[in-house]
Motif scaffolding. Structure first.
Motif, PDB file in Angstrom:
ATOM      1  N   CYS A  78       0.842  -1.191   0.000  1.00  0.00           N
ATOM      2  CA  CYS A  78       0.000   0.000   0.000  1.00  0.00           C
ATOM      3  C   CYS A  78       0.884   1.250   0.000  1.00  0.00           C
ATOM      4  N   GLU A  79       0.595   2.151  -0.936  1.00  0.00           N
ATOM      5  CA  GLU A  79       1.381   3.381  -1.112  1.00  0.00           C
ATOM      6  C   GLU A  79       0.459   4.587  -0.975  1.00  0.00           C
ATOM      7  N   ALA A  80       1.068   5.758  -0.857  1.00  0.00           N
ATOM      8  CA  ALA A  80       0.306   7.002  -0.811  1.00  0.00           C
ATOM      9  C   ALA A  80      -0.541   7.127  -2.076  1.00  0.00           C
ATOM     10  N   THR A  81      -1.503   8.020  -2.087  1.00  0.00           N
ATOM     11  CA  THR A  81      -2.451   8.124  -3.195  1.00  0.00           C
ATOM     12  C   THR A  81      -1.785   8.364  -4.543  1.00  0.00           C
ATOM     13  N   ALA A  82      -0.661   9.008  -4.576  1.00  0.00           N
ATOM     14  CA  ALA A  82       0.014   9.236  -5.851  1.00  0.00           C
ATOM     15  C   ALA A  82       0.870   8.018  -6.201  1.00  0.00           C
ATOM     16  N   CYS A  83       0.817   7.603  -7.449  1.00  0.00           N
ATOM     17  CA  CYS A  83       1.665   6.501  -7.896  1.00  0.00           C
ATOM     18  C   CYS A  83       3.099   7.011  -8.037  1.00  0.00           C
ATOM     19  N   PRO A  84       4.083   6.116  -7.986  1.00  0.00           N
ATOM     20  CA  PRO A  84       5.474   6.521  -8.197  1.00  0.00           C
ATOM     21  C   PRO A  84       5.640   7.164  -9.581  1.00  0.00           C
ATOM     22  N   PRO A  85       6.711   7.925  -9.791  1.00  0.00           N
ATOM     23  CA  PRO A  85       6.905   8.619 -11.076  1.00  0.00           C
ATOM     24  C   PRO A  85       6.933   7.693 -12.290  1.00  0.00           C
ATOM     25  N   ASP A  86       7.379   6.448 -12.111  1.00  0.00           N
ATOM     26  CA  ASP A  86       7.461   5.527 -13.243  1.00  0.00           C
ATOM     27  C   ASP A  86       6.236   4.608 -13.329  1.00  0.00           C
ATOM     28  N   ALA A  87       5.099   5.104 -12.835  1.00  0.00           N
ATOM     29  CA  ALA A  87       3.865   4.318 -12.851  1.00  0.00           C
ATOM     30  C   ALA A  87       2.660   5.230 -13.060  1.00  0.00           C
ATOM     31  N   TYR A  88       1.527   4.635 -13.367  1.00  0.00           N
ATOM     32  CA  TYR A  88       0.260   5.355 -13.548  1.00  0.00           C
ATOM     33  C   TYR A  88      -0.822   4.591 -12.786  1.00  0.00           C
ATOM     34  N   TYR A  89      -1.939   5.252 -12.509  1.00  0.00           N
ATOM     35  CA  TYR A  89      -3.020   4.587 -11.799  1.00  0.00           C
ATOM     36  C   TYR A  89      -3.934   3.902 -12.808  1.00  0.00           C
ATOM     37  N   ASP A  90      -4.057   2.584 -12.687  1.00  0.00           N
ATOM     38  CA  ASP A  90      -4.902   1.781 -13.558  1.00  0.00           C
ATOM     39  C   ASP A  90      -6.286   1.694 -12.921  1.00  0.00           C
ATOM     40  N   TRP A  91      -7.239   2.431 -13.457  1.00  0.00           N
ATOM     41  CA  TRP A  91      -8.586   2.519 -12.876  1.00  0.00           C
ATOM     42  C   TRP A  91      -9.370   1.232 -13.031  1.00  0.00           C
ATOM     43  N   GLN A  92      -9.017   0.377 -13.967  1.00  0.00           N
ATOM     44  CA  GLN A  92      -9.731  -0.893 -14.132  1.00  0.00           C
ATOM     45  C   GLN A  92      -9.330  -1.896 -13.050  1.00  0.00           C
ATOM     46  N   ASN A  93      -8.070  -1.853 -12.636  1.00  0.00           N
ATOM     47  CA  ASN A  93      -7.587  -2.783 -11.610  1.00  0.00           C
ATOM     48  C   ASN A  93      -7.440  -2.125 -10.247  1.00  0.00           C
ATOM     49  N   TYR A  94      -7.718  -0.823 -10.181  1.00  0.00           N
ATOM     50  CA  TYR A  94      -7.641  -0.066  -8.929  1.00  0.00           C
ATOM     51  C   TYR A  94      -6.276  -0.178  -8.254  1.00  0.00           C
ATOM     52  N   GLN A  95      -5.226  -0.028  -9.053  1.00  0.00           N
ATOM     53  CA  GLN A  95      -3.879  -0.052  -8.497  1.00  0.00           C
ATOM     54  C   GLN A  95      -2.908   0.642  -9.447  1.00  0.00           C
ATOM     55  N   CYS A  96      -1.739   0.977  -8.936  1.00  0.00           N
ATOM     56  CA  CYS A  96      -0.696   1.562  -9.767  1.00  0.00           C
ATOM     57  C   CYS A  96      -0.088   0.466 -10.632  1.00  0.00           C
ATOM     58  N   ALA A  97       0.297   0.830 -11.845  1.00  0.00           N
ATOM     59  CA  ALA A  97       0.952  -0.108 -12.757  1.00  0.00           C
ATOM     60  C   ALA A  97       2.184   0.579 -13.342  1.00  0.00           C
ATOM     61  N   ARG A  98       3.219  -0.177 -13.586  1.00  0.00           N
ATOM     62  CA  ARG A  98       4.459   0.374 -14.143  1.00  0.00           C
ATOM     63  C   ARG A  98       4.241   0.871 -15.574  1.00  0.00           C
ATOM     64  N   CYS A  99       4.938   1.938 -15.903  1.00  0.00           N
ATOM     65  CA  CYS A  99       4.924   2.463 -17.265  1.00  0.00           C
ATOM     66  C   CYS A  99       5.609   1.468 -18.203  1.00  0.00           C
ATOM     67  N   HIS A 100       5.369   1.646 -19.489  1.00  0.00           N
ATOM     68  CA  HIS A 100       6.060   0.866 -20.510  1.00  0.00           C
ATOM     69  C   HIS A 100       7.563   1.074 -20.322  1.00  0.00           C
ATOM     70  N   PRO A 101       8.397   0.056 -20.557  1.00  0.00           N
ATOM     71  CA  PRO A 101       9.838   0.194 -20.336  1.00  0.00           C
ATOM     72  C   PRO A 101      10.495   1.344 -21.105  1.00  0.00           C
ATOM     73  N   SER A 102       9.893   1.806 -22.192  1.00  0.00           N
ATOM     74  CA  SER A 102      10.490   2.900 -22.953  1.00  0.00           C
ATOM     75  C   SER A 102      10.162   4.273 -22.363  1.00  0.00           C
ATOM     76  N   CYS A 103       9.369   4.323 -21.296  1.00  0.00           N
ATOM     77  CA  CYS A 103       8.972   5.588 -20.674  1.00  0.00           C
ATOM     78  C   CYS A 103       9.668   5.787 -19.323  1.00  0.00           C
ATOM     79  N   ALA A 104      10.035   7.025 -19.018  1.00  0.00           N
ATOM     80  CA  ALA A 104      10.508   7.360 -17.674  1.00  0.00           C
ATOM     81  C   ALA A 104       9.299   7.716 -16.806  1.00  0.00           C
ATOM     82  N   GLN A 105       8.299   8.358 -17.400  1.00  0.00           N
ATOM     83  CA  GLN A 105       7.022   8.666 -16.754  1.00  0.00           C
ATOM     84  C   GLN A 105       5.930   8.519 -17.797  1.00  0.00           C
ATOM     85  N   CYS A 106       4.682   8.281 -17.342  1.00  0.00           N
ATOM     86  CA  CYS A 106       3.603   8.064 -18.303  1.00  0.00           C
ATOM     87  C   CYS A 106       2.249   8.466 -17.733  1.00  0.00           C
ATOM     88  N   ARG A 107       1.254   8.510 -18.638  1.00  0.00           N
ATOM     89  CA  ARG A 107      -0.133   8.807 -18.275  1.00  0.00           C
ATOM     90  C   ARG A 107      -1.006   7.558 -18.332  1.00  0.00           C
TER      91      ARG A 107
END
Length: 79
Positions: free
Chosen positions: A24-53
């Motif tokens: 369990c993490e704070a409400t903001a996802c880490p910089p290299d992740a985004y919030y996946d609203w379908q699974n209700y959790q943070c998910a890692r960005c694509h490997p080619s991204c440093a940050q993503c939407r």
């Protein structure tokens, strides 16, 4: 809720925390992740991204060092 006593064995988190990498993490996802609203959790960005939407290389908002954004893709500046 968790499936074991370890810090990375969470299944769900209480608001305002979000599930990321089994913990369990704070409400903001880490910089290299985004919030996946379908699974209700943070998910890692694509490997080619440093940050993503969102998922996939087309959702990058920041490229790794020595790469830059172009209209349709990232490009290597050493190229």
């Amino acid at each position: 809720s968790c499936f074991g006593p370890g810090p990375r064995q969470c299944l769900r988190c209480r608001a305002p925390l979000v599930l990321f990498d089994g913990r369990c993490e704070a409400t903001a996802c880490p910089p290299d992740a985004y919030y996946d609203w379908q699974n209700y959790q943070c998910a890692r960005c694509h490997p080619s991204c440093a940050q993503c939407r969102g998922p996939g290389p087309g959702a990058c908002s920041l490229c790794p060092a020595l790469f830059f954004m172009s209209p349709g893709r990232q490009e290597d500046v050493q190229g």
